[in-house]
Design a protein around this motif. Structure first.
Motif, short mmCIF file in Angstrom:
data_model
loop_
_atom_site.label_atom_id
_atom_site.label_comp_id
_atom_site.label_asym_id
_atom_site.label_seq_id
_atom_site.Cartn_x
_atom_site.Cartn_y
_atom_site.Cartn_z
N LYS A 1 -4.32 -1.57 -8.01
CA LYS A 1 -5.46 -1.97 -7.18
C LYS A 1 -5.79 -0.85 -6.22
O LYS A 1 -4.92 -0.11 -5.76
CB LYS A 1 -5.10 -3.22 -6.37
N HIS B 1 -1.60 -1.31 -14.57
CA HIS B 1 -2.72 -1.84 -13.78
C HIS B 1 -2.38 -1.67 -12.31
O HIS B 1 -1.24 -1.80 -11.91
CB HIS B 1 -2.94 -3.31 -14.11
N ARG C 1 0.83 -1.18 0.00
CA ARG C 1 0.00 0.00 0.00
C ARG C 1 0.88 1.25 0.00
O ARG C 1 1.97 1.25 0.58
CB ARG C 1 -0.95 0.01 1.19
N VAL D 1 -11.28 -4.97 -2.80
CA VAL D 1 -10.23 -4.60 -3.73
C VAL D 1 -10.79 -4.44 -5.14
O VAL D 1 -11.52 -5.31 -5.62
CB VAL D 1 -9.12 -5.66 -3.73
N VAL D 2 -10.48 -3.31 -5.76
CA VAL D 2 -10.95 -3.05 -7.11
C VAL D 2 -9.75 -2.94 -8.03
O VAL D 2 -8.77 -2.23 -7.71
CB VAL D 2 -11.76 -1.72 -7.15
N ASP D 3 -9.80 -3.66 -9.17
CA ASP D 3 -8.72 -3.55 -10.15
C ASP D 3 -8.97 -2.34 -11.04
O ASP D 3 -10.08 -2.13 -11.52
CB ASP D 3 -8.67 -4.81 -11.01
N TYR E 1 -6.29 -8.10 0.71
CA TYR E 1 -6.89 -6.79 1.01
C TYR E 1 -5.86 -5.75 1.45
O TYR E 1 -6.19 -4.61 1.71
CB TYR E 1 -8.00 -6.95 2.07
N TYR E 2 -4.63 -6.20 1.57
CA TYR E 2 -3.48 -5.31 1.78
C TYR E 2 -3.45 -4.54 3.10
O TYR E 2 -2.41 -4.16 3.57
CB TYR E 2 -3.35 -4.29 0.63
N VAL F 1 -8.15 -0.27 -2.62
CA VAL F 1 -8.93 -0.95 -1.59
C VAL F 1 -9.98 0.01 -1.04
O VAL F 1 -9.67 1.16 -0.72
CB VAL F 1 -8.02 -1.44 -0.44
#
Lengths: 850, 253
Positions: A169, A167, A112, A177-179, A697-698, A171
């Motif tokens: 991600k 690309h 993150r 998580v959304v790409d 989810y980092y 959160v």
């Protein structure tokens, strides 16, 4: 000598005196400097931050002529339907929808992007047509047009090593998580140190950042010829009751006020440092001038004998003080600017997300620093100046003199006893009172009075304490120890003033150490007694634990039960807003609820409340209450149980269904999820399992009991760190004071030291005498401070913490002893230079007359 | 540079201190002042010597040099069998502590210590215990038995100086130096202090050297040395106050 007469003889004497004693001058100036530097530094630092933040907000708020938002923070915001209605109003040029949510950006390295203290937020990309101001310019790439495309700010792109086309991600609380694909990198002038701004296309932003039907605000720009007021009045007419419209000026003003409030905390802390430094400095300045007057006694008497009147003598001493004060203040001002610069650079290096910008030195800073520094110096030198004026001319002819009359010490002791006695009375009254606020107030008052009393009585106490202490500590040094002991009590007034700097420092630090230790041990015992969870999941970012992450964790093999806690802010019974806890899953396995009446957990349609909440609001088992957030969305709950107050549980608890009914979907998250291992589960395997499912989810920390407990207790450490900083400063000043006093007494005792050298005292022994004397003075000051600090720390801990439900008194004795040893070491270090100076005294100086 | 020259035991036993061709210059070049100009003198054990001379004659300088308080420019100074030049500060200090006693003009007691503590101070500094019978004898000689636990500020000038003499005697030094020991005293107290010094020579076998400008004080000595312009110009044995005064008048006149 020329035939010309001196135009201002007293001034010439003062100035030449200062010039003749440079070391004394420097040490005194430094003690003024330190205090002034912190005062000036605090102003410069906060002024600078203030200006930088103001610039940022002004730029962020630029172009806003009117803003529509909810009246209450727990209301959902502005309905989407309003966008078109506002746009339809006459005189509206653009309507920019605002939706913001905390997000976490994951960099190319899969970690993150940390922002330090700066915000990390997701927002809506707005095209030029809808923007109230010009949209940000692109460094590379283009605007996001489809779902899955975002633009990020340049700073974040650099930090995350992301470029257009990459690309990445993001959160989010509920969505998880959304790409995304980076469609562009934009530049913004409102960028603070570590700021992360991710802009989504409008449809995706509405889906991810809002509840689907509400925006956090609408920013509106007026067309040509329409004033802010007119526009705002027009908008206000179509708004429902729970929304308000504000002019752009008002918005900017509110933001600025917000900055100032946020910064005032920093300002207070730095000013507290300055205050402590100045108070401690006062003793040193007082001491220096007392000694200067004593040493110049014959000279001053001579001036009297040749016709200078008392006023002239007093003025000459005050003039010296004024010069020292002025030099010290100017140097302190410069030091303060340096301090602010250093602090800024330090925080910048720590990546705490500070905006950059030149230092702001306002006229107020200069004025306050100069006045404080010079004022304190003049004030401290006043009593010695008066004493100087009282010197009879005949003293010029006398060989020996007594520097302090016993009578004035008697008066001082008397006043000290009375003030100290009153302080003890206030303290006892405070300790006996059972009202938290009153008790703390009385004890605080008592502390002030007892502190002042201790200061006044410390010459007396010095004799009482140092004599036995000196016999104990001085024993290994034989005759040297004996000499050091008698020297330390030779001038109790001076010893008291020298050691009081350390007394203050240790009073402060030991008091806070006791409070801190008590808080920690209270938190620990609270945790041990009430939390039985095996593992906890919490978030590293302020978006909480995404509920999908928690759900995944709940399915890991070996999880016996999982309990999710949510923070729920609502309006209660149509009154004020209040934050409580919503819970999913069984409470009993992980948290202990001490039931006083009724149920131990909330159920469908029921809530449980804490004892104090029930008492304060007049609630009881069976009473019903309305919890509302959305306009119209209200849930009625019946109280089914009352529990003993507990910091971990909060004022009231409802079920997760209530949370989901009231809170917009996009905001759903857990503040913490508590997991109880199933019986016979391998702890390590469970942990590994939990980490595996939460890693994607980092932002999630999986902590075992002791880690979770440590995290709670670590909040106390920040407070302690701050106070240790203050101690550090007080010690630096105390060291200067000890050096100053010892250096001056060495000068004063030149003949005596010369005699000791003549009759066979080795240089080493002379040095050692000074070291031991300093050791005794420092230990005395530290002891006095420790006794007061531990006493009052305990009293504050007992009264203040009890009212917070923290009831463990814990005195860190090891730490106290460490403080004492540190003070003793500091004493010896401070004596190094004066000791060397003393040892350089030649035996013949004993014989030299005058 | 800590050469110690030993003198033959026979001589060492007689001579307590010796100056040989001692020169002391203050300043340098054209402004140099010659305070001592090739002075040679031997101070014999068990003798009471007074050094006299007009102001600026070098009498105090001679004493400071003999006592190891000041370094000589040229020449040799010995205390007993030890040559002083080249001694380190540490050794010189130990020598002063163990073998020399001092009495200063302005008493120079430690104000925070009692009379007894002041008397035993050099012994305590050396880390030794006092020789009790000797100490008792010294205290008896001083006539201060009832003032031993008073601080200097509670004593008269004469009493303070008697304490200072006691401090000088307590360590049984080889030689006691007095720098105008009666300079700050009235005539009665002067008499008392000089009487004690005299008795310390007669009864205790001490060696005493004082610098004084008071003929009456000098009359207590066995031998008076007269200095003028940095040289010993005269000497008087078994002096009377009148005889001393006569010589002084001659020197100054």
């Amino acid at each position: 000598m020329t035939a010309a007469t001196l135009r201002n003889p007293m001034r010439v004497v003062s100035v030449r005196n200062l010039a003749a004693h440079k070391v004394r001058l420097i040490l005194t100036v430094v003690s003024v400097l330190l205090g002034t530097a912190f005062v000036a530094g605090s102003f410069v630092f906060t002024d600078t931050l203030n200006r930088s933040f103001t610039k940022i907000f002004n730029s962020a708020d630029r172009g806003i002529d009117s803003r529509v938002e909810a009246r209450k923070s727990y209301d959902p915001g502005v309905p989407l339907s309003l966008v078109d209605q506002v746009r339809a109003l006459p005189g509206v040029r653009a309507v920019q929808p605002v939706a913001t949510a905390s997000i976490v950006l994951i960099g190319k390295d899969g970690k993150r992007v940390s922002t330090g203290g700066a915000p990390s937020e997701g927002k809506i990309w707005t095209s030029a047509v809808d923007s109230v101001t010009t949209p940000p310019t692109f460094v590379t790439g283009t605007a996001p047009v489809a779902a899955g495309q975002v633009v990020i700010n340049n700073g974040a792109a650099k930090k995350a090593r992301l470029a257009t086309g990459d690309h990445a991600k993001v959160v989010l609380p509920n969505a998880g998580v959304v790409d995304v694909t980076i469609s562009g990198v934009y530049r913004t002038e409102t960028e603070t140190g570590g700021y992360v701004g991710v802009l989504f296309s409008r449809p995706q932003a509405l889906q991810l950042l809002t509840d689907g039907s509400h925006l956090s605000a609408l920013d509106v720009a007026a067309g040509n010829g329409v004033s802010e007021q007119t526009l705002t009045a027009r908008i206000a007419q179509i708004l429902p009751a729970d929304l308000k419209a504000q002019t752009g000026d008002q918005v900017r003003k509110d933001d600025q006020q917000g900055i100032q409030t946020a910064l005032s905390f920093v300002n207070y802390i730095l000013l507290a440092f300055g205050f402590i430094a100045l108070v401690v400095g006062t003793f040193i300045i007082y001491n220096t001038f007392s000694m200067i007057v004593a040493q110049r006694l014959r000279e001053l008497a001579l001036l009297r004998a040749v016709g200078a009147d008392r006023k002239q003598i007093r003025r000459s001493v005050v003039l010296e003080a004024g010069i020292i004060g002025a030099i010290g203040s100017v140097a302190g001002l410069a030091g303060g600017v340096g301090l602010a610069f250093g602090l800024h650079a330090l925080l910048d290096a720590l990546n705490l997300g500070l905006p950059s910008g030149g230092l702001v030195i306002s006229p107020r800073t200069v004025l306050v620093a100069l006045l404080a520094g010079t004022g304190v110096t003049l004030l401290s030198a006043y009593a010695p100046a008066r004493r100087a004026a009282k010197i009879p001319p005949v003293a010029a002819m006398r060989e020996e003199f007594a520097s302090a009359s016993a009578g004035s010490l008697r008066r001082r002791t008397l006043i000290g006893s009375v003030v100290g006695g009153l302080g003890v009375l206030a303290t006892v009254a405070g300790a006996a009172s059972n009202k938290g606020g009153t008790a703390a107030g009385l004890i605080g008052l008592g502390l002030l009075a007892v502190g002042a009393g201790a200061m006044l009585l410390s010459p007396l106490l010095a004799g009482w304490v140092i004599t036995p202490l000196g016999k104990l500590l001085g024993r290994p040094f034989g005759a040297v120890g004996e000499l050091a002991r008698t020297n330390a009590v030779r001038n109790p007034r001076r010893t008291a003033a020298t050691s009081f700097a350390l007394t203050l420092g240790l009073l402060l630090v030991s008091g806070v150490a006791v409070i801190g230790a008590s808080m920690k041990s209270s938190i620990n015992s609270l945790f041990d007694n009430n939390v039985s969870a095996s593992y906890s999941l919490s978030s590293q970012a302020d978006l909480g634990v995404p509920i999908r992450a928690a759900a995944a964790a709940g399915r890991v093999a070996g999880v016996g039960s999982m309990t999710e806690l949510h923070d729920l802010a609502v309006q209660l019974d149509g009154g004020g807003g209040q934050s409580g806890t919503a819970v999913d899953g069984p409470l009993a396995p992980v948290l202990k609820v001490d039931v006083k009446r009724g149920a131990a957990a909330p159920g469908p349609g029921t809530m449980i409340v804490s004892d104090s909440t029930a008492k304060k609001s007049g609630w009881g088992v069976g009473s019903t209450h309305m919890l509302s957030t959305h306009n119209g969305r209200t849930i009625t709950e019946t109280v089914s149980g009352v529990y003993k107050d507990n910091q971990l549980l909060g004022p009231w608890m409802v079920t997760g269904e209530v949370y989901r009914a009231l809170v917009p979907t996009n905001q759903w998250s857990d503040i913490v999820a508590l997991i109880k291992a199933a019986p016979g589960t391998d702890e390590a395997a469970l942990r590994a399992g939990l980490e595996r499912v939460t890693d994607p989810y980092y932002v999630i920390n999986v902590q075992n009991r002791s880690e979770f407990k440590g995290q709670l207790a670590s909040q106390v450490n920040g407070l302690l760190g701050l106070v240790y900083g203050m101690l550090g400063l007080a010690i630096v000043i105390a060291v200067l004071g000890i050096i100053n006093t010892l250096a001056l007494s060495v000068v004063e005792r030149r003949r005596e030291i010369g005699m000791l050298r003549a009759v066979g005292m080795q240089r080493k022994q002379v040095r050692r005498t000074i070291y031991v004397e300093s050791l005794l003075i420092a230990t005395f000051g530290a002891l006095l401070g420790l006794v007061l600090g531990v006493t009052y720390g305990s009293l504050f801990a007992a009264t203040l913490l009890r009212s917070q439900g923290l009831d463990r008194l814990s005195i860190p004795w090891t730490q106290a002893v460490a403080f004492l040893v540190a003070a003793a070491v500091v004493g010896v270090l401070a004596a190094l230079w004066p000791g060397v100076r003393a040892a350089r005294t030649r035996p013949l100086e004993a014989i030299a007359t005058s | 540079m800590t050469q110690v020259r030993t003198v033959s035991p026979a001589v060492a036993s007689i001579v307590a201190a010796r100056a040989t061709e001692v020169v002391k210059l203050y300043g340098s070049g054209d402004t140099a002042v010659r305070a001592l100009d090739h002075v040679s003198v031997e101070l014999v054990r068990g003798e009471f010597t007074a050094i006299m001379g007009p102001s600026g004659s070098g009498k105090s300088t001679l004493m400071h040099c003999l006592a190891g308080l000041d370094a000589v420019t040229a020449g040799i100074v010995e205390i007993g069998d030890v040559e002083l030049s080249g001694l380190s500060d540490k050794k010189m200090t130990a020598l002063r502590r163990d073998r020399i006693g001092f009495v200063f003009q302005s008493f120079n007691l430690v104000p925070t210590l009692t009379a007894l503590e002041n008397i035993t101070l050099p012994i305590a500094i050396a880390g030794r215990t006092p020789d009790q019978p000797w100490l008792d004898m010294v205290i008896t000689t001083l006539g201060l038995s009832d003032r031993l636990h008073h601080r200097p500020s509670e004593l008269s000038g004469g009493q303070q100086q008697r304490v200072a003499v006691g401090r000088a005697l307590a360590g049984q030094p080889e030689i006691i130096f007095g720098d105008e020991p009666t300079g700050n005293l009235d005539s009665r107290s002067s008499g008392e202090v000089m009487g004690i010094l005299r008795r310390s020579v007669d009864d205790l076998g001490q060696t005493v050297v004082i610098v004084t400008h008071d003929p009456k004080a000098a009359s207590y000595a066995d031998r008076v040395l007269f200095l003028a312009d940095g040289r010993i110009v005269d000497e008087l044995r078994a002096p009377t106050a009148d005889a001393v005064l006569d010589r002084m008048k001659k020197l100054e006149g």
